[in-house]
Design a protein around this motif. Structure first.
Motif, PDB file in Angstrom:
ATOM      1  N   ILE A  57       0.850  -1.196   0.000  1.00 55.92           N
ATOM      2  CA  ILE A  57       0.000   0.000   0.000  1.00 55.92           C
ATOM      3  C   ILE A  57       0.885   1.246   0.000  1.00 55.92           C
ATOM      4  N   ALA A  58       0.514   2.231  -0.851  1.00 53.79           N
ATOM      5  CA  ALA A  58       1.298   3.476  -0.941  1.00 53.79           C
ATOM      6  C   ALA A  58       0.414   4.663  -0.588  1.00 53.79           C
ATOM      7  N   PHE A  59       0.950   5.587   0.223  1.00 50.41           N
ATOM      8  CA  PHE A  59       0.273   6.850   0.528  1.00 50.41           C
ATOM      9  C   PHE A  59       1.172   8.004   0.119  1.00 50.41           C
ATOM     10  N   LEU A  60       0.558   9.045  -0.425  1.00 47.14           N
ATOM     11  CA  LEU A  60       1.309  10.256  -0.755  1.00 47.14           C
ATOM     12  C   LEU A  60       0.685  11.412   0.028  1.00 47.14           C
ATOM     13  N   ALA A  61       1.547  12.254   0.627  1.00 41.04           N
ATOM     14  CA  ALA A  61       1.061  13.403   1.405  1.00 41.04           C
ATOM     15  C   ALA A  61       1.345  14.683   0.625  1.00 41.04           C
ATOM     16  N   HIS A  62       0.327  15.553   0.524  1.00 46.19           N
ATOM     17  CA  HIS A  62       0.452  16.815  -0.223  1.00 46.19           C
ATOM     18  C   HIS A  62       0.182  18.005   0.673  1.00 46.19           C
ATOM     19  N   LEU A  63       0.903  19.098   0.379  1.00 43.58           N
ATOM     20  CA  LEU A  63       0.510  20.411   0.904  1.00 43.58           C
ATOM     21  C   LEU A  63       0.068  21.194  -0.322  1.00 43.58           C
ATOM     22  N   GLY A  64      -1.235  21.395  -0.492  1.00 46.10           N
ATOM     23  CA  GLY A  64      -1.715  21.975  -1.751  1.00 46.10           C
ATOM     24  C   GLY A  64      -1.334  21.054  -2.883  1.00 46.10           C
ATOM     25  N   GLU A  65      -0.630  21.607  -3.894  1.00 39.58           N
ATOM     26  CA  GLU A  65      -0.233  20.809  -5.064  1.00 39.58           C
ATOM     27  C   GLU A  65       1.079  20.051  -4.832  1.00 39.58           C
ATOM     28  N   GLU A  66       1.797  20.427  -3.769  1.00 39.95           N
ATOM     29  CA  GLU A  66       3.166  19.924  -3.600  1.00 39.95           C
ATOM     30  C   GLU A  66       3.205  18.621  -2.785  1.00 39.95           C
ATOM     31  N   ALA A  67       3.833  17.580  -3.365  1.00 43.16           N
ATOM     32  CA  ALA A  67       4.005  16.326  -2.623  1.00 43.16           C
ATOM     33  C   ALA A  67       5.160  16.508  -1.645  1.00 43.16           C
ATOM     34  N   ILE A  68       4.924  16.213  -0.368  1.00 46.78           N
ATOM     35  CA  ILE A  68       5.972  16.461   0.644  1.00 46.78           C
ATOM     36  C   ILE A  68       6.348  15.209   1.447  1.00 46.78           C
ATOM     37  N   GLY A  69       5.549  14.149   1.320  1.00 45.16           N
ATOM     38  CA  GLY A  69       5.856  12.964   2.121  1.00 45.16           C
ATOM     39  C   GLY A  69       5.084  11.767   1.620  1.00 45.16           C
ATOM     40  N   GLY A  70       5.346  10.633   2.241  1.00 40.85           N
ATOM     41  CA  GLY A  70       4.631   9.432   1.816  1.00 40.85           C
ATOM     42  C   GLY A  70       4.906   8.269   2.746  1.00 40.85           C
ATOM     43  N   ALA A  71       4.242   7.158   2.447  1.00 43.71           N
ATOM     44  CA  ALA A  71       4.445   5.940   3.241  1.00 43.71           C
ATOM     45  C   ALA A  71       4.290   4.726   2.355  1.00 43.71           C
ATOM     46  N   GLU A  72       5.049   3.691   2.690  1.00 41.20           N
ATOM     47  CA  GLU A  72       4.833   2.374   2.080  1.00 41.20           C
ATOM     48  C   GLU A  72       4.516   1.399   3.208  1.00 41.20           C
ATOM     49  N   ILE A  73       3.474   0.620   2.995  1.00 40.23           N
ATOM     50  CA  ILE A  73       3.061  -0.358   4.005  1.00 40.23           C
ATOM     51  C   ILE A  73       2.986  -1.719   3.329  1.00 40.23           C
ATOM     52  N   ASN A  74       3.627  -2.710   3.928  1.00 46.52           N
ATOM     53  CA  ASN A  74       3.544  -4.087   3.417  1.00 46.52           C
ATOM     54  C   ASN A  74       2.955  -4.937   4.523  1.00 46.52           C
ATOM     55  N   ILE A  75       1.741  -5.404   4.297  1.00 50.43           N
ATOM     56  CA  ILE A  75       1.079  -6.259   5.299  1.00 50.43           C
ATOM     57  C   ILE A  75       1.258  -7.704   4.852  1.00 50.43           C
ATOM     58  N   VAL A  76       1.933  -8.485   5.699  1.00 51.80           N
ATOM     59  CA  VAL A  76       2.268  -9.866   5.331  1.00 51.80           C
ATOM     60  C   VAL A  76       1.565 -10.810   6.306  1.00 51.80           C
ATOM     61  N   THR A  77       0.933 -11.861   5.767  1.00 43.29           N
ATOM     62  CA  THR A  77       0.246 -12.846   6.616  1.00 43.29           C
ATOM     63  C   THR A  77       1.231 -13.457   7.623  1.00 43.29           C
ATOM     64  N   ASP A  78       0.808 -13.554   8.875  1.00 45.74           N
ATOM     65  CA  ASP A  78       1.597 -14.189   9.950  1.00 45.74           C
ATOM     66  C   ASP A  78       2.972 -13.555  10.153  1.00 45.74           C
ATOM     67  N   ALA A  79       3.087 -12.254   9.912  1.00 46.29           N
ATOM     68  CA  ALA A  79       4.364 -11.567  10.132  1.00 46.29           C
ATOM     69  C   ALA A  79       4.059 -10.113  10.488  1.00 46.29           C
ATOM     70  N   PRO A  80       4.995  -9.428  11.141  1.00 46.95           N
ATOM     71  CA  PRO A  80       4.762  -8.007  11.394  1.00 46.95           C
ATOM     72  C   PRO A  80       4.657  -7.241  10.070  1.00 46.95           C
ATOM     73  N   ALA A  81       3.853  -6.181  10.060  1.00 47.51           N
ATOM     74  CA  ALA A  81       3.779  -5.331   8.861  1.00 47.51           C
ATOM     75  C   ALA A  81       5.046  -4.479   8.787  1.00 47.51           C
ATOM     76  N   ASP A  82       5.508  -4.221   7.559  1.00 46.90           N
ATOM     77  CA  ASP A  82       6.635  -3.299   7.357  1.00 46.90           C
ATOM     78  C   ASP A  82       6.088  -1.946   6.966  1.00 46.90           C
ATOM     79  N   VAL A  83       6.606  -0.882   7.600  1.00 39.86           N
ATOM     80  CA  VAL A  83       6.140   0.474   7.280  1.00 39.86           C
ATOM     81  C   VAL A  83       7.351   1.368   7.065  1.00 39.86           C
ATOM     82  N   GLU A  84       7.287   2.175   5.997  1.00 39.17           N
ATOM     83  CA  GLU A  84       8.309   3.203   5.798  1.00 39.17           C
ATOM     84  C   GLU A  84       7.590   4.531   5.625  1.00 39.17           C
ATOM     85  N   ILE A  85       8.003   5.528   6.384  1.00 39.01           N
ATOM     86  CA  ILE A  85       7.406   6.866   6.271  1.00 39.01           C
ATOM     87  C   ILE A  85       8.534   7.829   5.923  1.00 39.01           C
TER      88      ILE A  85
END
Ligand SMILES: CC(C)(COP(=O)(O)OP(=O)(O)OC[C@H]1O[C@@H](n2cnc3c(N)ncnc32)[C@H](O)[C@@H]1OP(=O)(O)O)[C@@H](O)C(=O)NCCC(=O)NCCS
Length: 339
Positions: A57-85
């Motif tokens: 899963i990918a998220f993009l964060a905007h201030l108005g038109e400008e992209a300033i941040g984001g996240a990647e989330i990997n949800i895996v069965t029977d394992a901790p989820a990996d998150v990068e912000i």
């Protein structure tokens, strides 16, 4: 003041994923030397064809038109989820990372109990700790100058006596089988068993250990996925014949070369069975496997080999140093509960 807007990018939104990929790469790699990031082509394939046990899963964060941040989330069965912000440097310390983390937490609640993240900078560690995560393990990221290594190796081939450091007298009971691409059928069961042993043995510090099922059919599925994402797998397995009925599989190593981004070649796992350590098998495996790089045209454009070694793993550090690796920076992995 404009509020930050955080939107989920759909897996088939190629333009959105392309913008998000560039932003995450910049936020994470900024001023680091020879920092690796998965190629855009591999990322698009990964999102278009998700693994059956994984949601990306990918998220993009905007201030108005400008992209300033984001996240990647990997949800895996029977394992901790990996998150990068990630937040671009010019927009840090304004609470945007915290806003993104809130959206991530809402998404994860009820879907997984544990979350893990990796960071390469002190602010990333401080941020994750603020969110309640604790340090699980620290690893050094090591680099090897590949053109220099391959040039020296070509000379070693011609004059093995002139470079005694890297080549040891071969153990007569040891055999190493090397290949590029799919694992040969006759060693695939041994390969699967050793990969499973790696999951059990690899140092994870205080992180939750995840054991994956790695039977021969899982190996074949993995090989297909990696080929689809543009990866060339370069592998070696070691067997020892100590008068037993059949040679015993005792270790393996794997390198990955990306067809899409050739600059950094990835040295993946290396394992030698505990009972067979201290006999030069790890060195033999790594030298034999790197020798295969001469045969891969894409490697002519590569600058580095990258590998990770836990700060506490001194035998692997001394072998890597011997081969010419040096520390570029360090990675901290943290873990916490979603609630
Ligand atoms: C980590 C990162 C996402 C933080 O983004 P951010 O928008 O600056 O974070 P916030 O402003 O919401 O900070 C929240 C809290 O984290 C801690 N923190 C963040 N940066 C810090 C720093 N440089 N030094 C010390 N603490 C810091 C603070 O407690 C901060 O609260 P405060 O500003 O009220 O003191 C950003 O630095 C980044 O993109 N780094 C590279 C990627 C990375 O390492 N990600 C971490 C893994 S998820």
């Amino acid at each position: 003041m404009v509020d930050v807007q955080i939107t989920r990018i759909q897996p088939d939104d190629v333009d959105g994923l392309t913008r998000w990929h560039a932003l995450m790469r910049e936020a994470y790699n900024g001023d680091r030397t020879a920092a690796w990031w998965q190629s855009l082509e591999s990322t698009l394939t990964q999102f278009a064809h998700p693994r059956s046990d994984k949601s990306d899963i990918a998220f993009l964060a905007h201030l108005g038109e400008e992209a300033i941040g984001g996240a990647e989330i990997n949800i895996v069965t029977d394992a901790p989820a990996d998150v990068e912000i990630g937040v671009l440097p010019a927009h840090r310390r304004q609470g945007h990372g915290t806003s993104i983390a809130r959206v991530v937490k809402d998404l994860l609640r009820g879907r997984t109990k544990l979350v893990q993240t990796e960071t390469y900078c002190p602010e990333g560690v401080a941020f994750a700790q603020t969110l309640g995560l604790s340090i699980g393990i620290q690893e050094n990221r090591l680099l090897l100058d590949l053109p220099d290594y391959l040039r020296d190796d070509a000379n070693r081939y011609k004059n093995p006596d002139e470079t005694p450091g890297l080549v040891r007298a071969p153990d007569p009971n040891l055999s190493i089988t090397s290949w590029i691409g799919g694992c040969p059928e006759e060693v695939v069961e041994d390969w699967a068993r050793l990969r499973q042993q790696m999951d059990e043995d690899v140092p994870v510090g205080d992180l939750t250990r995840t054991l994956k099922h790695a039977g021969a059919s899982a190996i074949r599925t993995h090989e297909e996925r990696m080929a689809d994402q543009g990866w060339i797998l370069v592998s070696s397995i070691a067997h020892v014949d100590d008068d037993s009925d059949a040679p015993v599989p005792v270790g393996y190593t794997e390198i990955m070369v990306s067809r899409h981004d050739t600059d950094i070649v990835i040295q993946e796992d290396t394992l030698v069975d505990r009972e067979y350590r201290g006999r030069g098998i790890g060195r033999g495996l790594k030298v034999a496997n790197m020798r295969q790089l001469h045969e891969i045209p894409e490697v002519a454009e590569a600058s580095w080999v990258q590998t990770y070694t836990a700060t506490s793993n001194s035998p692997m550090h001394s072998l890597n140093r011997d081969l010419g690796f040096y520390t570029a920076d360090s990675m901290t992995a943290l873990e916490g509960r979603v609630d």
